[in-house]
Write a protein that holds these residues in place. Structure first.
Motif, PDB file in Angstrom:
ATOM      1  N   GLU A 113       2.769   0.725 -28.174  1.00 55.53           N
ATOM      2  CA  GLU A 113       1.207   1.244 -28.064  1.00 55.53           C
ATOM      3  C   GLU A 113       0.835   1.387 -26.738  1.00 55.53           C
ATOM      4  OE1 GLU A 113      -3.529   0.199 -28.779  1.00 55.53           O
ATOM      5  OE2 GLU A 113      -1.863  -1.380 -29.705  1.00 55.53           O
ATOM      6  N   LEU A 114       1.356   0.490 -25.713  1.00 57.84           N
ATOM      7  CA  LEU A 114       1.255   0.524 -24.369  1.00 57.84           C
ATOM      8  C   LEU A 114       1.748   1.761 -23.968  1.00 57.84           C
ATOM      9  CD1 LEU A 114       0.056  -0.736 -21.822  1.00 57.84           C
ATOM     10  CD2 LEU A 114       2.357  -1.612 -21.347  1.00 57.84           C
ATOM     11  N   LEU A 115       2.891   2.145 -24.142  1.00 65.21           N
ATOM     12  CA  LEU A 115       3.745   3.376 -23.725  1.00 65.21           C
ATOM     13  C   LEU A 115       3.091   4.639 -24.226  1.00 65.21           C
ATOM     14  CD1 LEU A 115       7.478   2.191 -24.280  1.00 65.21           C
ATOM     15  CD2 LEU A 115       6.239   2.771 -21.869  1.00 65.21           C
ATOM     16  N   ALA A 121       8.223   5.460 -25.842  1.00 63.39           N
ATOM     17  CA  ALA A 121       7.368   4.847 -26.683  1.00 63.39           C
ATOM     18  C   ALA A 121       7.736   5.111 -28.335  1.00 63.39           C
ATOM     19  CB  ALA A 121       5.991   5.408 -26.715  1.00 63.39           C
ATOM     20  N   VAL A 122       8.331   6.186 -28.631  1.00 60.25           N
ATOM     21  CA  VAL A 122       8.894   6.216 -29.801  1.00 60.25           C
ATOM     22  C   VAL A 122      10.029   5.577 -29.906  1.00 60.25           C
ATOM     23  CG1 VAL A 122       9.851   7.977 -31.412  1.00 60.25           C
ATOM     24  CG2 VAL A 122       8.144   8.863 -29.882  1.00 60.25           C
ATOM     25  N   THR A 123      10.855   5.458 -29.094  1.00 53.51           N
ATOM     26  CA  THR A 123      11.943   4.574 -28.847  1.00 53.51           C
ATOM     27  C   THR A 123      11.481   2.955 -29.083  1.00 53.51           C
ATOM     28  OG1 THR A 123      13.210   6.134 -27.456  1.00 53.51           O
ATOM     29  CG2 THR A 123      13.878   3.748 -27.619  1.00 53.51           C
ATOM     30  N   ALA A 124      10.615   2.721 -28.511  1.00 56.44           N
ATOM     31  CA  ALA A 124      10.275   1.258 -28.516  1.00 56.44           C
ATOM     32  C   ALA A 124       9.719   0.954 -30.099  1.00 56.44           C
ATOM     33  CB  ALA A 124       8.990   1.134 -27.736  1.00 56.44           C
ATOM     34  N   SER A 125       9.069   1.963 -30.462  1.00 57.69           N
ATOM     35  CA  SER A 125       8.548   1.695 -32.009  1.00 57.69           C
ATOM     36  C   SER A 125       9.837   1.621 -32.959  1.00 57.69           C
ATOM     37  CB  SER A 125       7.524   2.831 -32.485  1.00 57.69           C
ATOM     38  OG  SER A 125       7.391   2.664 -33.846  1.00 57.69           O
ATOM     39  N   GLN A 156       2.953  10.491 -33.737  1.00 59.80           N
ATOM     40  CA  GLN A 156       3.766   9.322 -33.658  1.00 59.80           C
ATOM     41  C   GLN A 156       2.913   7.846 -33.297  1.00 59.80           C
ATOM     42  OE1 GLN A 156       6.929   8.956 -33.839  1.00 59.80           O
ATOM     43  NE2 GLN A 156       7.218  10.954 -34.636  1.00 59.80           N
ATOM     44  N   LYS A 157       1.836   8.082 -32.863  1.00 59.72           N
ATOM     45  CA  LYS A 157       1.142   6.717 -32.835  1.00 59.72           C
ATOM     46  C   LYS A 157       0.628   6.082 -33.908  1.00 59.72           C
ATOM     47  CE  LYS A 157      -2.003   4.780 -29.247  1.00 59.72           C
ATOM     48  NZ  LYS A 157      -2.972   5.107 -28.227  1.00 59.72           N
ATOM     49  N   TRP A 158       0.523   7.163 -34.833  1.00 55.83           N
ATOM     50  CA  TRP A 158       0.011   6.867 -36.198  1.00 55.83           C
ATOM     51  C   TRP A 158       1.005   5.974 -36.969  1.00 55.83           C
ATOM     52  CZ3 TRP A 158       1.342   9.741 -40.865  1.00 55.83           C
ATOM     53  CH2 TRP A 158       0.468   9.219 -41.974  1.00 55.83           C
ATOM     54  N   LEU A 159       2.384   6.627 -36.794  1.00 56.24           N
ATOM     55  CA  LEU A 159       3.406   6.075 -37.601  1.00 56.24           C
ATOM     56  C   LEU A 159       3.777   4.531 -36.629  1.00 56.24           C
ATOM     57  CD1 LEU A 159       5.619   9.343 -37.975  1.00 56.24           C
ATOM     58  CD2 LEU A 159       4.368   7.884 -39.656  1.00 56.24           C
ATOM     59  N   ALA A 160       3.609   4.456 -35.500  1.00 56.00           N
ATOM     60  CA  ALA A 160       4.057   3.495 -34.630  1.00 56.00           C
ATOM     61  C   ALA A 160       3.061   2.271 -35.044  1.00 56.00           C
ATOM     62  CB  ALA A 160       4.006   3.580 -33.341  1.00 56.00           C
ATOM     63  N   LEU A 161       1.738   2.498 -35.434  1.00 54.37           N
ATOM     64  CA  LEU A 161       0.999   1.465 -35.590  1.00 54.37           C
ATOM     65  C   LEU A 161       0.657   1.249 -37.046  1.00 54.37           C
ATOM     66  CD1 LEU A 161      -2.160   2.668 -33.325  1.00 54.37           C
ATOM     67  CD2 LEU A 161      -0.757   0.614 -32.974  1.00 54.37           C
ATOM     68  N   PHE A 162       1.827   1.715 -37.884  1.00 55.59           N
ATOM     69  CA  PHE A 162       1.615   1.354 -39.271  1.00 55.59           C
ATOM     70  C   PHE A 162       1.350  -0.104 -39.687  1.00 55.59           C
ATOM     71  CE2 PHE A 162       3.736   0.216 -43.534  1.00 55.59           C
ATOM     72  CZ  PHE A 162       3.108   1.211 -44.288  1.00 55.59           C
ATOM     73  N   GLY A 163       0.704  -0.313 -40.746  1.00 57.55           N
ATOM     74  CA  GLY A 163       0.349  -1.822 -40.772  1.00 57.55           C
ATOM     75  C   GLY A 163      -0.708  -2.320 -40.318  1.00 57.55           C
TER      76      GLY A 163
END
Length: 477
Positions: free
Chosen positions: A338-340, A364-368, A402-409
């Motif tokens: 999220e920070l990235l 950011a995508v990589t970190a997720s 991609q942020k929507w996917l990374a924040l899933f849950g």
């Protein structure tokens, strides 16, 4: 723990005579028990109860996780059709104020009386996080006057703009109070007493809030990024520094796991499954569980009528994956990914100088992906897809999807970012009751109309109708 008094105030309480009340207090004192709150106990309880609320039934399962279409319902589908239970709205409000704002205000005062600025700093950070969640959800809420509920039994609502700006100032103060050379803190089940990590959490929250206000207050947002946006040593710097509460076995299990012990009415949303399939995303088999009776992950359309949803079959549709439903699954409050994403958007919009948006987006995508154990080779393949490559001409879509996917849950964070970025483009619930629209906030609890009516009416007059579809200040069209 004192409850947030104006929520539970009853008119008959005024009949109690002051003298009788004092006499009762003397009679009810236990000479064998301490009347002084221990800061470590207060901190432990404050973290646990508020993270439970954040990741629990009312703030997540029955509202935000459905609105942002991470989850769907296969039984009792009214909440998925935008008919929230009044108890859910009331419980979120009650818990965050009574078990959050009140407790951490008390802890901040204890930090002063004990001459331990680190307790005060941690208390301010947690209280600021709670206020950010409250205003993200409801809009204008009581803020300034809640620090002195003895004086303000029916506190005024503050404008969302003023709340965000106030939180930026409070978090800056808290970060400055932290002293790694002074007395430490005990009872910290979130960051294990690591004061530098608390400072990083505070600064990362400042960047989150700065981006939240950027569409309305660009200069104020830029001032925050100018000050701390490039200081990676004082920001969350890896997945190892994700701010998360690690749960244990029952009775201290993850709220999702506790829910699954007695219920079976939630499934992963078809919207998420479709997006992950379209992107050949390796998180599909992590986010979704394989149904018992099929060899295919199947999501459920949001907002189906109860009879239609039930006919889909419990064993033919996918629940959320074990990484979220296991007893010890962590509750993440702020991730490195999220920070990235925040920094990528800031770089794109001219808020963060000297940084490349595309590079930060890829990081950011990589970190997720790495947060969930995806291999380096799979990450590299994923990033090369044209549908994933950063598109500066439509950065809101690239970052939003991609942020929507990374924040899933994390329904509350995902809901806020989806409203702000307007991506991904999600259809309204299939039989939603909002005329083809999706929720943009929670309504105020009914107790506010009854017990804080004057200030409630003033807030509605300022913000707009007390409806799910009223757009909040930060959510600029």
């Amino acid at each position: 723990m004192k409850l947030f008094k104006y929520i539970f105030w009853l008119a008959g309480a005024g009949l109690i005579l002051t003298g009788c009340q004092k006499e009762l207090e003397k009679i009810n004192r236990n000479p064998n028990e301490s009347e002084t709150v221990q800061p470590d106990y207060l901190l432990t309880n404050g973290i646990k109860t508020n993270v439970d609320t954040y990741w629990g039934n009312d703030a997540a399962f029955e509202t935000s996780l459905l609105y942002v279409q991470y989850w769907a319902k296969i039984q009792y589908t009214d909440p998925d059709r935008y008919i929230p239970a009044a108890t859910s709205i009331q419980t979120v409000w009650n818990n965050f104020y009574a078990q959050g704002v009140e407790d951490f205000t008390t802890l901040a005062a204890l930090g002063d009386s004990l001459n331990n600025p680190n307790y005060k700093a941690v208390a301010i950070i947690m209280r600021s996080w709670i206020f950010q969640v409250l205003t993200d959800l409801y809009g204008d809420v009581p803020y300034k006057q809640t620090a002195d509920i003895e004086k303000y039994l029916t506190p005024q609502y503050d404008n969302q703009r003023d709340i965000y700006l106030g939180l930026l100032a409070e978090l800056k103060t808290a970060a400055g109070l932290i002293n790694t050379s002074a007395d430490g803190i005990a009872g910290d089940i979130l960051l294990r007493g690591d004061l530098l990590k608390w400072k990083k959490f505070a600064n990362s929250l400042r960047l989150r809030i700065a981006l939240r206000i950027a569409d309305q207050e660009f200069d104020a947002a830029k001032a925050v990024f100018d000050e701390i946006g490039a200081d990676n040593s004082n920001l969350i710097a890896s997945n190892d520094e994700n701010v998360k509460l690690n749960y244990l076995a029952s009775p201290n299990q993850n709220p999702v796991a506790k829910n699954r012990e007695t219920r079976n009415d939630y499934r992963i949303s078809k919207s998420v499954v479709d997006k992950l399939n379209a992107l050949n995303d390796p998180r599909l088999t992590i986010y979704a569980a394989m149904p018992r009776d099929t060899n295919k992950i199947i999501g459920v359309t949001n907002g189906l009528p109860t009879d239609s949803a039930s006919r889909l079959g419990f064993n033919k549709t996918s629940d959320v994956g074990a990484v979220f439903t296991a007893a010890s699954a962590p509750a993440v409050l702020f991730s490195y990914a999220e920070l990235l994403f925040i920094k990528a958007e800031a770089a794109q919009r001219g808020l963060l100088a000297g940084e490349d948006a595309a590079t930060l987006y890829a990081a950011a995508v990589t970190a997720s992906l790495k947060q969930y154990g995806v291999s380096d080779a799979a990450v590299a393949t994923y990033l090369l897809q044209p549908s994933v490559v950063y598109n500066a001409a439509n950065y809101k879509q690239s970052i939003g999807d991609q942020k929507w996917l990374a924040l899933f849950g994390d329904g509350l964070a995902g809901f806020a970012e989806w409203r702000r970025l307007d991506y991904p483009k999600l259809p309204a619930a299939y039989t939603g009751v909002l005329g083809g629209k999706s929720p943009l906030r929670l309504t105020y609890p009914s107790s506010e109309q009854a017990l804080n009516g004057v200030n409630y009416k003033a807030a509605v007059a300022h913000q707009g109708a007390d409806q799910l579809i009223t757009r909040l200040w930060f959510d600029k069209e």
